[in-house]
Design a protein around this motif. Structure first.
Motif, PDB file in Angstrom:
ATOM      1  N   ARG A 194      -1.220  46.628 -16.091  1.00 43.31           N
ATOM      2  CA  ARG A 194      -1.883  45.671 -15.194  1.00 43.31           C
ATOM      3  C   ARG A 194      -1.436  44.248 -15.479  1.00 43.31           C
ATOM      4  NH1 ARG A 194      -2.132  49.630 -13.244  1.00 43.31           N
ATOM      5  NH2 ARG A 194      -3.901  50.912 -12.575  1.00 43.31           N
ATOM      6  N   LEU A 195      -1.231  43.904 -16.743  1.00 47.44           N
ATOM      7  CA  LEU A 195      -0.760  42.564 -17.069  1.00 47.44           C
ATOM      8  C   LEU A 195       0.645  42.350 -16.536  1.00 47.44           C
ATOM      9  CD1 LEU A 195      -1.351  39.895 -18.483  1.00 47.44           C
ATOM     10  CD2 LEU A 195      -0.486  40.900 -20.618  1.00 47.44           C
ATOM     11  N   ASP A 196       1.480  43.375 -16.603  1.00 44.66           N
ATOM     12  CA  ASP A 196       2.829  43.272 -16.045  1.00 44.66           C
ATOM     13  C   ASP A 196       2.774  43.092 -14.530  1.00 44.66           C
ATOM     14  OD1 ASP A 196       5.851  43.674 -16.505  1.00 44.66           O
ATOM     15  OD2 ASP A 196       5.398  45.131 -14.945  1.00 44.66           O
ATOM     16  N   ASP A 197       1.887  43.833 -13.865  1.00 47.97           N
ATOM     17  CA  ASP A 197       1.724  43.654 -12.417  1.00 47.97           C
ATOM     18  C   ASP A 197       1.354  42.212 -12.099  1.00 47.97           C
ATOM     19  OD1 ASP A 197       2.291  46.295 -11.892  1.00 47.97           O
ATOM     20  OD2 ASP A 197       0.198  46.917 -11.713  1.00 47.97           O
ATOM     21  N   LEU A 198       0.416  41.666 -12.865  1.00 50.08           N
ATOM     22  CA  LEU A 198      -0.035  40.292 -12.624  1.00 50.08           C
ATOM     23  C   LEU A 198       1.089  39.287 -12.873  1.00 50.08           C
ATOM     24  CD1 LEU A 198      -2.453  38.438 -11.957  1.00 50.08           C
ATOM     25  CD2 LEU A 198      -2.979  38.418 -14.404  1.00 50.08           C
ATOM     26  N   ALA A 199       1.834  39.487 -13.969  1.00 51.53           N
ATOM     27  CA  ALA A 199       2.914  38.553 -14.312  1.00 51.53           C
ATOM     28  C   ALA A 199       4.027  38.564 -13.276  1.00 51.53           C
ATOM     29  CB  ALA A 199       3.478  38.890 -15.689  1.00 51.53           C
ATOM     30  N   ASN A 200       4.165  39.670 -12.537  1.00 47.81           N
ATOM     31  CA  ASN A 200       5.255  39.799 -11.579  1.00 47.81           C
ATOM     32  C   ASN A 200       4.846  39.568 -10.128  1.00 47.81           C
ATOM     33  OD1 ASN A 200       7.882  40.610 -12.894  1.00 47.81           O
ATOM     34  ND2 ASN A 200       6.486  42.044 -13.877  1.00 47.81           N
ATOM     35  N   LEU A 201       3.596  39.245  -9.887  1.00 48.91           N
ATOM     36  CA  LEU A 201       3.171  39.043  -8.505  1.00 48.91           C
ATOM     37  C   LEU A 201       3.995  37.970  -7.806  1.00 48.91           C
ATOM     38  CD1 LEU A 201      -0.737  39.292  -8.599  1.00 48.91           C
ATOM     39  CD2 LEU A 201       0.840  40.771  -7.346  1.00 48.91           C
ATOM     40  N   VAL A 202       4.160  36.831  -8.439  1.00 48.26           N
ATOM     41  CA  VAL A 202       4.944  35.753  -7.826  1.00 48.26           C
ATOM     42  C   VAL A 202       6.449  35.995  -7.975  1.00 48.26           C
ATOM     43  CG1 VAL A 202       5.416  33.276  -7.818  1.00 48.26           C
ATOM     44  CG2 VAL A 202       3.071  34.100  -8.090  1.00 48.26           C
ATOM     45  N   PRO A 203       6.961  36.341  -9.181  1.00 46.25           N
ATOM     46  CA  PRO A 203       8.410  36.543  -9.291  1.00 46.25           C
ATOM     47  C   PRO A 203       8.975  37.595  -8.338  1.00 46.25           C
ATOM     48  CG  PRO A 203       7.456  36.329 -11.474  1.00 46.25           C
ATOM     49  CD  PRO A 203       6.312  36.380 -10.511  1.00 46.25           C
ATOM     50  N   SER A 204       8.244  38.672  -8.093  1.00 47.51           N
ATOM     51  CA  SER A 204       8.768  39.700  -7.194  1.00 47.51           C
ATOM     52  C   SER A 204       8.926  39.163  -5.783  1.00 47.51           C
ATOM     53  CB  SER A 204       7.848  40.918  -7.192  1.00 47.51           C
ATOM     54  OG  SER A 204       6.560  40.594  -6.700  1.00 47.51           O
ATOM     55  N   ARG A 205       8.010  38.326  -5.363  1.00 45.96           N
ATOM     56  CA  ARG A 205       8.086  37.776  -4.017  1.00 45.96           C
ATOM     57  C   ARG A 205       9.125  36.659  -3.926  1.00 45.96           C
ATOM     58  NH1 ARG A 205       4.003  40.587  -5.186  1.00 45.96           N
ATOM     59  NH2 ARG A 205       2.743  41.643  -3.592  1.00 45.96           N
ATOM     60  N   VAL A 206       9.298  35.921  -5.015  1.00 48.76           N
ATOM     61  CA  VAL A 206      10.402  34.963  -5.071  1.00 48.76           C
ATOM     62  C   VAL A 206      11.734  35.705  -5.001  1.00 48.76           C
ATOM     63  CG1 VAL A 206      11.565  33.248  -6.510  1.00 48.76           C
ATOM     64  CG2 VAL A 206       9.068  33.235  -6.331  1.00 48.76           C
ATOM     65  N   THR A 207      11.826  36.822  -5.716  1.00 49.52           N
ATOM     66  CA  THR A 207      13.044  37.643  -5.664  1.00 49.52           C
ATOM     67  C   THR A 207      13.323  38.109  -4.247  1.00 49.52           C
ATOM     68  OG1 THR A 207      12.655  38.419  -7.927  1.00 49.52           O
ATOM     69  CG2 THR A 207      14.155  39.722  -6.562  1.00 49.52           C
ATOM     70  N   ALA A 208      12.286  38.588  -3.566  1.00 54.14           N
ATOM     71  CA  ALA A 208      12.470  39.054  -2.190  1.00 54.14           C
ATOM     72  C   ALA A 208      12.917  37.913  -1.282  1.00 54.14           C
ATOM     73  CB  ALA A 208      11.172  39.674  -1.673  1.00 54.14           C
ATOM     74  N   ALA A 209      12.307  36.741  -1.438  1.00 52.64           N
ATOM     75  CA  ALA A 209      12.677  35.602  -0.596  1.00 52.64           C
ATOM     76  C   ALA A 209      14.123  35.180  -0.853  1.00 52.64           C
ATOM     77  CB  ALA A 209      11.729  34.434  -0.861  1.00 52.64           C
ATOM     78  N   LEU A 210      14.538  35.159  -2.117  1.00 49.22           N
ATOM     79  CA  LEU A 210      15.919  34.805  -2.432  1.00 49.22           C
ATOM     80  C   LEU A 210      16.888  35.879  -1.943  1.00 49.22           C
ATOM     81  CD1 LEU A 210      15.507  33.372  -6.046  1.00 49.22           C
ATOM     82  CD2 LEU A 210      15.901  32.090  -3.933  1.00 49.22           C
ATOM     83  N   THR A 211      16.452  37.135  -1.960  1.00 46.46           N
ATOM     84  CA  THR A 211      17.275  38.217  -1.430  1.00 46.46           C
ATOM     85  C   THR A 211      17.514  38.035   0.063  1.00 46.46           C
ATOM     86  OG1 THR A 211      16.480  39.763  -3.123  1.00 46.46           O
ATOM     87  CG2 THR A 211      17.415  40.725  -1.112  1.00 46.46           C
ATOM     88  N   VAL A 212      16.472  37.650   0.766  1.00 39.62           N
ATOM     89  CA  VAL A 212      16.615  37.370   2.199  1.00 39.62           C
ATOM     90  C   VAL A 212      17.631  36.253   2.417  1.00 39.62           C
ATOM     91  CG1 VAL A 212      15.415  36.425   4.212  1.00 39.62           C
ATOM     92  CG2 VAL A 212      14.322  38.209   2.820  1.00 39.62           C
ATOM     93  N   ALA A 213      17.491  35.175   1.648  1.00 38.17           N
ATOM     94  CA  ALA A 213      18.409  34.038   1.806  1.00 38.17           C
ATOM     95  C   ALA A 213      19.836  34.399   1.434  1.00 38.17           C
ATOM     96  CB  ALA A 213      17.922  32.871   0.950  1.00 38.17           C
ATOM     97  N   ALA A 214      19.992  35.323   0.461  1.00 41.10           N
ATOM     98  CA  ALA A 214      21.333  35.681  -0.027  1.00 41.10           C
ATOM     99  C   ALA A 214      21.981  36.795   0.777  1.00 41.10           C
ATOM    100  CB  ALA A 214      21.243  36.094  -1.492  1.00 41.10           C
ATOM    101  N   ALA A 215      21.311  37.335   1.782  1.00 43.58           N
ATOM    102  CA  ALA A 215      21.847  38.469   2.544  1.00 43.58           C
ATOM    103  C   ALA A 215      23.268  38.238   3.076  1.00 43.58           C
ATOM    104  CB  ALA A 215      20.897  38.824   3.684  1.00 43.58           C
ATOM    105  N   PRO A 216      23.613  37.037   3.586  1.00 41.76           N
ATOM    106  CA  PRO A 216      24.987  36.842   4.080  1.00 41.76           C
ATOM    107  C   PRO A 216      26.061  37.046   3.017  1.00 41.76           C
ATOM    108  CG  PRO A 216      23.538  35.145   4.937  1.00 41.76           C
ATOM    109  CD  PRO A 216      22.755  35.886   3.902  1.00 41.76           C
ATOM    110  N   ALA A 217      25.727  36.904   1.746  1.00 39.05           N
ATOM    111  CA  ALA A 217      26.721  37.078   0.681  1.00 39.05           C
ATOM    112  C   ALA A 217      27.219  38.515   0.602  1.00 39.05           C
ATOM    113  CB  ALA A 217      26.134  36.654  -0.662  1.00 39.05           C
ATOM    114  N   VAL A 218      26.447  39.460   1.166  1.00 31.89           N
ATOM    115  CA  VAL A 218      26.867  40.869   1.147  1.00 31.89           C
ATOM    116  C   VAL A 218      26.992  41.415   2.567  1.00 31.89           C
ATOM    117  CG1 VAL A 218      25.984  41.368  -1.155  1.00 31.89           C
ATOM    118  CG2 VAL A 218      24.445  41.556   0.806  1.00 31.89           C
ATOM    119  N   GLY A 219      27.199  40.513   3.514  1.00 32.71           N
ATOM    120  CA  GLY A 219      27.385  40.930   4.898  1.00 32.71           C
ATOM    121  C   GLY A 219      26.121  41.259   5.642  1.00 32.71           C
ATOM    122  N   GLY A 220      24.972  40.889   5.091  1.00 33.87           N
ATOM    123  CA  GLY A 220      23.698  41.160   5.737  1.00 33.87           C
ATOM    124  C   GLY A 220      23.206  39.989   6.554  1.00 33.87           C
ATOM    125  N   ARG A 221      22.074  40.209   7.228  1.00 30.37           N
ATOM    126  CA  ARG A 221      21.481  39.176   8.073  1.00 30.37           C
ATOM    127  C   ARG A 221      20.111  38.796   7.523  1.00 30.37           C
ATOM    128  NH1 ARG A 221      21.228  41.652  13.814  1.00 30.37           N
ATOM    129  NH2 ARG A 221      20.747  43.514  12.570  1.00 30.37           N
TER     130      ARG A 221
END
Length: 331
Positions: free
Chosen positions: A199-226
């Motif tokens: 549960r502590l790991d879930d809590l510690a990753n609530l924000v980082p996981s969503r930051v990761t997803a947002a950066l993944t969206v922004a980085a999609a063109p680097a791998v030919g994505g949209r």
């Protein structure tokens, strides 16, 4: 002095990121391995098949390294060079992005070569699934999912907490994440004892996981994505995963890569059926390489963002408000 400390933290995080990019994980005397031995010793002394014992274990195993890190940060508060070097070392030890991408590329090479035996032998370096009966598509899927999830755990998470709390944040996050890997998984031994760590790991990753997803969206063109497609899949599928965090990263990666993730996973005697994420076909070896590249790009963006945030806090503290001057003039 607070301003100087924050600048030292930012420079140290940047140096740590460069060290990880150049060398990967330390080959010998890895601090995380040392922490694992410490946590194992604490577990042997505190284990009981109940949640209260697990909570006490988590408190000691996480609290001790955080206190050491906080004391070190305090002792180096007037020594910016020492502070920079300590933060650089901690960041290097906490990050695992270069090794993660390397393991993903090795899997892609083995799948490309049609060597399923060596590909199956490679999978335990990435995740805990049973590889014995997996074919090439499932090995590729497991690798892409692991790379996506661990981009948060091994890269964005420690950088986020370093930006928020400096050295104690980096050390504390790595301790929490390591404990989750040790006792947070589902098993007869840790069903109750590991609850607090999980549960502590879930809590510690609530924000980082969503930051990761947002950066993944922004980085999609680097791998030919949209980015638009990656965002659509993330928002639609991110909550389908049983984990509150892993699904965010995996859904965004599926959208960025244009593939479909999820399905039947076997962990020893335990079988899980994960919902599908994304709209494309199953990942191929080429997509495994693209996932590794995406992870590297996201990690570089996260490093720049974390250092900028830490340095920006120093600039904000340095900026005079003028309130005191006006007050003195009025008097």
């Amino acid at each position: 002095m607070a301003i100087r400390r924050l600048h030292a933290d930012a420079i140290g995080m940047l140096l740590g990121g460069v060290l990880d990019a150049v060398f990967g994980d330390p080959r010998r005397w890895h601090p995380v391995a040392g922490f694992g031995r410490f946590a194992g010793a604490v577990e042997r002394r505190t284990y009981a098949d109940d949640r209260a014992a697990g909570a006490r274990f988590t408190l000691v195993a996480v609290g001790a390294p955080v206190l050491v890190a906080a004391a070190t940060a305090w002792l180096t508060r007037r020594r910016p060079i020492a502070r920079t070097l300590v933060v650089a070392g901690a960041t290097w030890a906490a990050l695992g992005g270069t090794s993660l991408a390397r393991e993903g590329r090795v899997m892609a090479d083995r799948l490309d070569g049609g060597d399923l035996d060596s590909a199956r032998a490679q999978l335990p370096n990435l995740c805990g699934r049973d590889p014995s009966a997996l074919g090439a598509p499932e090995l590729a899927r497991a690798t892409v999912e692991s790379v996506a999830e661990n981009t948060s755990d091994a890269v964005v998470g420690p950088l986020f907490w370093g930006a928020v709390a400096g050295l104690p944040g980096i050390v504390g996050y790595r301790a929490v994440n390591t404990l989750d890997a040790m006792v947070g998984h589902r098993s007869a031994r840790y069903a109750r004892f590991g609850t607090a760590s999980a549960r502590l790991d879930d809590l510690a990753n609530l924000v980082p996981s969503r930051v990761t997803a947002a950066l993944t969206v922004a980085a999609a063109p680097a791998v030919g994505g949209r980015p638009g497609e990656a965002l659509r899949v993330w928002l639609r599928d991110g909550g389908r995963h049983p984990s509150p965090n892993s699904g965010q990263c995996e859904a965004a990666a599926a959208g960025a890569l244009g593939i479909r993730l999820g399905g039947r996973n076997v962990y020893g005697s335990r079988v899980e059926h994960r919902p599908h994420l994304g709209d494309g076909g199953p990942p191929a070896p080429r997509d495994v390489r693209r996932a590794a590249t995406l992870s590297v790009v996201v990690g570089a963006a996260a490093l720049g963002l974390a250092c900028a945030l830490r340095a920006g806090a120093a600039r904000r503290r340095a900026k005079p408000t003028g309130v005191g001057l006006r007050g003195e003039g009025a008097a």
